[in-house]
Motif scaffolding. Structure first.
Motif, short mmCIF file in Angstrom:
data_model
loop_
_atom_site.label_atom_id
_atom_site.label_comp_id
_atom_site.label_asym_id
_atom_site.label_seq_id
_atom_site.Cartn_x
_atom_site.Cartn_y
_atom_site.Cartn_z
N LEU A 166 0.86 -1.19 0.00
CA LEU A 166 0.00 0.00 0.00
C LEU A 166 0.89 1.23 0.00
CD1 LEU A 166 -2.60 1.68 0.43
CD2 LEU A 166 -2.37 1.22 2.89
N TYR A 167 0.72 2.08 -1.01
CA TYR A 167 1.51 3.31 -1.11
C TYR A 167 0.70 4.47 -0.55
CZ TYR A 167 4.70 0.76 -4.12
OH TYR A 167 5.60 -0.15 -4.60
N GLY A 168 1.31 5.24 0.33
CA GLY A 168 0.62 6.38 0.90
C GLY A 168 1.60 7.41 1.42
N GLY A 169 1.04 8.49 1.94
CA GLY A 169 1.87 9.53 2.55
C GLY A 169 1.59 9.59 4.04
N ALA A 170 2.23 10.53 4.72
CA ALA A 170 2.12 10.62 6.18
C ALA A 170 0.67 10.83 6.62
CB ALA A 170 3.01 11.74 6.70
N ARG A 171 0.02 11.83 6.08
CA ARG A 171 -1.40 12.07 6.39
C ARG A 171 -2.12 12.13 5.06
NH1 ARG A 171 1.10 14.98 10.04
NH2 ARG A 171 1.25 16.76 8.64
N SER A 172 -2.63 10.98 4.65
CA SER A 172 -3.20 10.92 3.31
C SER A 172 -4.40 9.98 3.31
CB SER A 172 -2.16 10.43 2.31
OG SER A 172 -1.93 9.05 2.50
N ARG A 173 -5.06 9.94 2.18
CA ARG A 173 -6.21 9.05 2.04
C ARG A 173 -5.82 7.58 2.04
NH1 ARG A 173 -10.77 11.89 0.40
NH2 ARG A 173 -11.66 10.13 -0.68
N ALA A 174 -4.53 7.30 2.07
CA ALA A 174 -4.10 5.90 2.21
C ALA A 174 -4.61 5.31 3.52
CB ALA A 174 -2.58 5.81 2.14
N SER A 175 -4.87 6.19 4.52
CA SER A 175 -5.35 5.68 5.81
C SER A 175 -6.73 5.02 5.68
CB SER A 175 -5.36 6.78 6.87
OG SER A 175 -6.13 7.85 6.40
N ILE A 176 -7.50 5.41 4.67
CA ILE A 176 -8.81 4.78 4.44
C ILE A 176 -8.58 3.30 4.10
CG2 ILE A 176 -10.82 4.72 2.89
CD1 ILE A 176 -10.28 7.72 2.29
N VAL A 177 -7.63 3.07 3.21
CA VAL A 177 -7.33 1.70 2.77
C VAL A 177 -6.65 0.92 3.91
CG1 VAL A 177 -6.03 0.32 1.10
CG2 VAL A 177 -7.16 2.43 0.37
N GLN A 178 -5.76 1.61 4.62
CA GLN A 178 -5.04 0.96 5.72
C GLN A 178 -6.03 0.47 6.79
OE1 GLN A 178 -2.04 3.54 7.32
NE2 GLN A 178 -0.86 1.82 8.11
N TRP A 179 -6.98 1.31 7.10
CA TRP A 179 -8.01 0.98 8.08
C TRP A 179 -8.75 -0.30 7.65
CZ3 TRP A 179 -12.12 5.16 9.85
CH2 TRP A 179 -12.92 4.62 10.85
#
Ligand code: GSH
Length: 129
Positions: free
Chosen positions: A4-17
């Motif tokens: 999963l590619y993301g940044g520090a505070r990014s919408r990647a947290s939706i996927v991470q969750w």
């Protein structure tokens, strides 16, 4: 392992969750977006639009948080979903990514949209066990 590619505070947290909820092992590849890592050729080869999140699952690459959630639900969900259950899943993903996001993030819409959206959500959730 799924990346999963993301940044520090990014919408990647939706996927991470969601990955955490469905207990799928993954590697989080944290891009330094301040340094522009999301715009480097290595990442543009995964998402040519240069936005996060994106995933790489084996040979398969996918970007857009909503599309990623739908893919993960289909591939890793515990029980096969019926057509109607898939439709409701899409409804919530699209609601979050479009109607709700526009209400929250577009300042000109916020005052008009948020009270009615939040009232409706309160109503819906208060009826759920
Ligand atoms: N609709 C997209 C939005 C993606 C998006 O805007 N991501 C932001 C981070 S939250 C981004 O990558 N911004 C970097 C840029 O625009 O250069 C999704 O949900 O995946």
């Amino acid at each position: 392992m799924l990346k999963l590619y993301g940044g520090a505070r990014s919408r990647a947290s939706i996927v991470q969750w969601y990955l955490e909820e469905i207990q799928v092992p993954y590697e989080f590849v944290k891009l330094d977006m301040q340094a522009g890592e999301h715009l480097k050729p290595e990442y543009l080869a995964i998402n040519p639009v240069g936005k996060v999140p994106a995933i790489v699952d084996g040979d398969f690459q996918l970007w857009e948080s909503g599309a990623i959630l739908l893919y993960l639900a289909e591939k890793y969900g515990k029980t096969p979903l019926s057509l109607e259950e898939r439709a409701v899943f899409s409804q919530w993903v699209l609601f979050g990514n479009s109607t709700l996001a526009t209400g929250i993030f577009v300042e000109a819409n916020r005052e008009r949209e948020m009270p009615r959206l939040l009232n409706a959500l309160n109503e819906i959730f208060s009826k759920q066990a």
